[in-house]
Design a protein around this motif. Sequence first.
Motif, PDB file in Angstrom:
ATOM      1  N   VAL A   1      80.574 -42.545  67.139  1.00  0.00           N
ATOM      2  CA  VAL A   1      81.954 -42.883  67.483  1.00  0.00           C
ATOM      3  C   VAL A   1      82.306 -42.366  68.872  1.00  0.00           C
ATOM      4  N   LYS A   2      81.810 -41.190  69.228  1.00  0.00           N
ATOM      5  CA  LYS A   2      82.183 -40.551  70.486  1.00  0.00           C
ATOM      6  C   LYS A   2      81.154 -40.786  71.592  1.00  0.00           C
ATOM      7  N   LYS A   3      80.382 -41.849  71.508  1.00  0.00           N
ATOM      8  CA  LYS A   3      79.312 -42.098  72.460  1.00  0.00           C
ATOM      9  C   LYS A   3      79.776 -42.119  73.914  1.00  0.00           C
ATOM     10  N   ASP A   4      81.008 -42.570  74.159  1.00  0.00           N
ATOM     11  CA  ASP A   4      81.517 -42.680  75.528  1.00  0.00           C
ATOM     12  C   ASP A   4      81.844 -41.322  76.149  1.00  0.00           C
ATOM     13  N   ASP A   5      82.046 -40.310  75.315  1.00  0.00           N
ATOM     14  CA  ASP A   5      82.357 -38.964  75.796  1.00  0.00           C
ATOM     15  C   ASP A   5      81.045 -38.243  76.066  1.00  0.00           C
ATOM     16  N   ILE A   6      80.725 -38.028  77.338  1.00  0.00           N
ATOM     17  CA  ILE A   6      79.416 -37.468  77.708  1.00  0.00           C
ATOM     18  C   ILE A   6      79.177 -36.072  77.140  1.00  0.00           C
ATOM     19  N   SER A   7      80.228 -35.340  76.841  1.00  0.00           N
ATOM     20  CA  SER A   7      80.048 -33.980  76.331  1.00  0.00           C
ATOM     21  C   SER A   7      79.865 -33.965  74.811  1.00  0.00           C
ATOM     22  N   SER A   8      80.003 -35.097  74.154  1.00  0.00           N
ATOM     23  CA  SER A   8      79.930 -35.129  72.700  1.00  0.00           C
ATOM     24  C   SER A   8      78.671 -35.834  72.229  1.00  0.00           C
ATOM     25  N   GLY A   9      77.702 -35.071  71.763  1.00  0.00           N
ATOM     26  CA  GLY A   9      76.507 -35.667  71.205  1.00  0.00           C
ATOM     27  C   GLY A   9      75.512 -36.169  72.236  1.00  0.00           C
ATOM     28  N   PHE A  10      75.705 -35.859  73.502  1.00  0.00           N
ATOM     29  CA  PHE A  10      74.798 -36.350  74.534  1.00  0.00           C
ATOM     30  C   PHE A  10      73.378 -35.857  74.282  1.00  0.00           C
ATOM     31  N   GLY A  11      73.229 -34.601  73.948  1.00  0.00           N
ATOM     32  CA  GLY A  11      71.898 -34.060  73.688  1.00  0.00           C
ATOM     33  C   GLY A  11      71.234 -34.744  72.512  1.00  0.00           C
ATOM     34  N   LEU A  12      71.981 -34.999  71.458  1.00  0.00           N
ATOM     35  CA  LEU A  12      71.431 -35.668  70.288  1.00  0.00           C
ATOM     36  C   LEU A  12      71.015 -37.095  70.613  1.00  0.00           C
ATOM     37  N   MET A  13      71.843 -37.802  71.372  1.00  0.00           N
ATOM     38  CA  MET A  13      71.494 -39.176  71.757  1.00  0.00           C
ATOM     39  C   MET A  13      70.255 -39.179  72.653  1.00  0.00           C
ATOM     40  N   SER A  14      70.158 -38.215  73.532  1.00  0.00           N
ATOM     41  CA  SER A  14      69.002 -38.102  74.410  1.00  0.00           C
ATOM     42  C   SER A  14      67.729 -37.860  73.592  1.00  0.00           C
ATOM     43  N   MET A  15      67.810 -36.982  72.588  1.00  0.00           N
ATOM     44  CA  MET A  15      66.658 -36.729  71.727  1.00  0.00           C
ATOM     45  C   MET A  15      66.228 -38.007  71.011  1.00  0.00           C
ATOM     46  N   LYS A  16      67.202 -38.717  70.473  1.00  0.00           N
ATOM     47  CA  LYS A  16      66.919 -39.956  69.741  1.00  0.00           C
ATOM     48  C   LYS A  16      66.238 -40.968  70.659  1.00  0.00           C
ATOM     49  N   GLU A  17      66.745 -41.119  71.873  1.00  0.00           N
ATOM     50  CA  GLU A  17      66.149 -42.061  72.814  1.00  0.00           C
ATOM     51  C   GLU A  17      64.729 -41.670  73.176  1.00  0.00           C
ATOM     52  N   ARG A  18      64.475 -40.383  73.380  1.00  0.00           N
ATOM     53  CA  ARG A  18      63.117 -39.920  73.707  1.00  0.00           C
ATOM     54  C   ARG A  18      62.137 -40.280  72.588  1.00  0.00           C
ATOM     55  N   VAL A  19      62.558 -40.062  71.351  1.00  0.00           N
ATOM     56  CA  VAL A  19      61.705 -40.360  70.201  1.00  0.00           C
ATOM     57  C   VAL A  19      61.458 -41.865  70.101  1.00  0.00           C
ATOM     58  N   GLU A  20      62.492 -42.657  70.280  1.00  0.00           N
ATOM     59  CA  GLU A  20      62.353 -44.109  70.175  1.00  0.00           C
ATOM     60  C   GLU A  20      61.466 -44.683  71.276  1.00  0.00           C
ATOM     61  N   LEU A  21      61.463 -44.069  72.463  1.00  0.00           N
ATOM     62  CA  LEU A  21      60.566 -44.507  73.526  1.00  0.00           C
ATOM     63  C   LEU A  21      59.100 -44.357  73.128  1.00  0.00           C
ATOM     64  N   LEU A  22      58.825 -43.456  72.207  1.00  0.00           N
ATOM     65  CA  LEU A  22      57.465 -43.243  71.711  1.00  0.00           C
ATOM     66  C   LEU A  22      57.233 -43.970  70.383  1.00  0.00           C
ATOM     67  N   ASN A  23      58.113 -44.918  70.067  1.00  0.00           N
ATOM     68  CA  ASN A  23      58.047 -45.675  68.814  1.00  0.00           C
ATOM     69  C   ASN A  23      58.120 -44.779  67.590  1.00  0.00           C
ATOM     70  N   GLY A  24      58.868 -43.703  67.723  1.00  0.00           N
ATOM     71  CA  GLY A  24      59.035 -42.770  66.615  1.00  0.00           C
ATOM     72  C   GLY A  24      60.330 -43.006  65.870  1.00  0.00           C
ATOM     73  N   LYS A  25      60.559 -42.141  64.898  1.00  0.00           N
ATOM     74  CA  LYS A  25      61.774 -42.215  64.090  1.00  0.00           C
ATOM     75  C   LYS A  25      62.526 -40.897  64.209  1.00  0.00           C
ATOM     76  N   PHE A  26      63.836 -40.991  64.345  1.00  0.00           N
ATOM     77  CA  PHE A  26      64.705 -39.833  64.523  1.00  0.00           C
ATOM     78  C   PHE A  26      65.809 -39.910  63.482  1.00  0.00           C
ATOM     79  N   GLU A  27      65.959 -38.835  62.728  1.00  0.00           N
ATOM     80  CA  GLU A  27      67.015 -38.796  61.723  1.00  0.00           C
ATOM     81  C   GLU A  27      67.709 -37.446  61.801  1.00  0.00           C
ATOM     82  N   ILE A  28      69.021 -37.482  61.802  1.00  0.00           N
ATOM     83  CA  ILE A  28      69.781 -36.241  61.787  1.00  0.00           C
ATOM     84  C   ILE A  28      70.742 -36.285  60.614  1.00  0.00           C
TER      85      ILE A  28
END
Length: 157
Positions: free
Chosen positions: A103-130
């Motif tokens: 929901v807060k994706k547009d706010d750079i201070s909210s969940g940015f680290g988590l989104m970055s982790m998810k993107e890194r995993v997906e770039l390696l064709n992995g799965k990310f679950e929190i």
Amino acid sequence: KIIYNLRPMSLDDIGLIPTMQRYIMTFKEETGMEVSFKTRGVYDDIKPVISLTVFRIVQEAINNIKKHSAAENVAINIEFQNNELKLYVYDDGKGFNSSQINVKKDDISSGFGLMSMKERVELLNGKFEITSQIGKGTRLNILIPLNEEGRELNEQD
């Protein structure tokens, strides 16, 4: 220290697991937080991009825990199984409403680290679950294929 944190040379020199052990020991000394680190299985030929990604994810995860969770205990487990790396990071902190992350994706201070982790995993064709619950801590479950065959299978899905 800044350069080491961006790309530890020890990843290439001594490998992912010893580098993680060293980083976690330093983190424990600096924060006084109780962190357990366990590994299961062995995989000798981890590609540098995977080692760096796993290191950066753990780094981001425990820094998030330090900043936000008020946790007393953290568990980090890495398993090598069936040509996959499974990474689990758990804490006993205050948790949060994980449905609010997107929901807060547009706010750079909210969940940015988590989104970055998810993107890194997906770039390696992995799965990310929190998963997280208020008052019950947070869990990261990550799976990354270690060989080309696993990547090709994921691309066909």
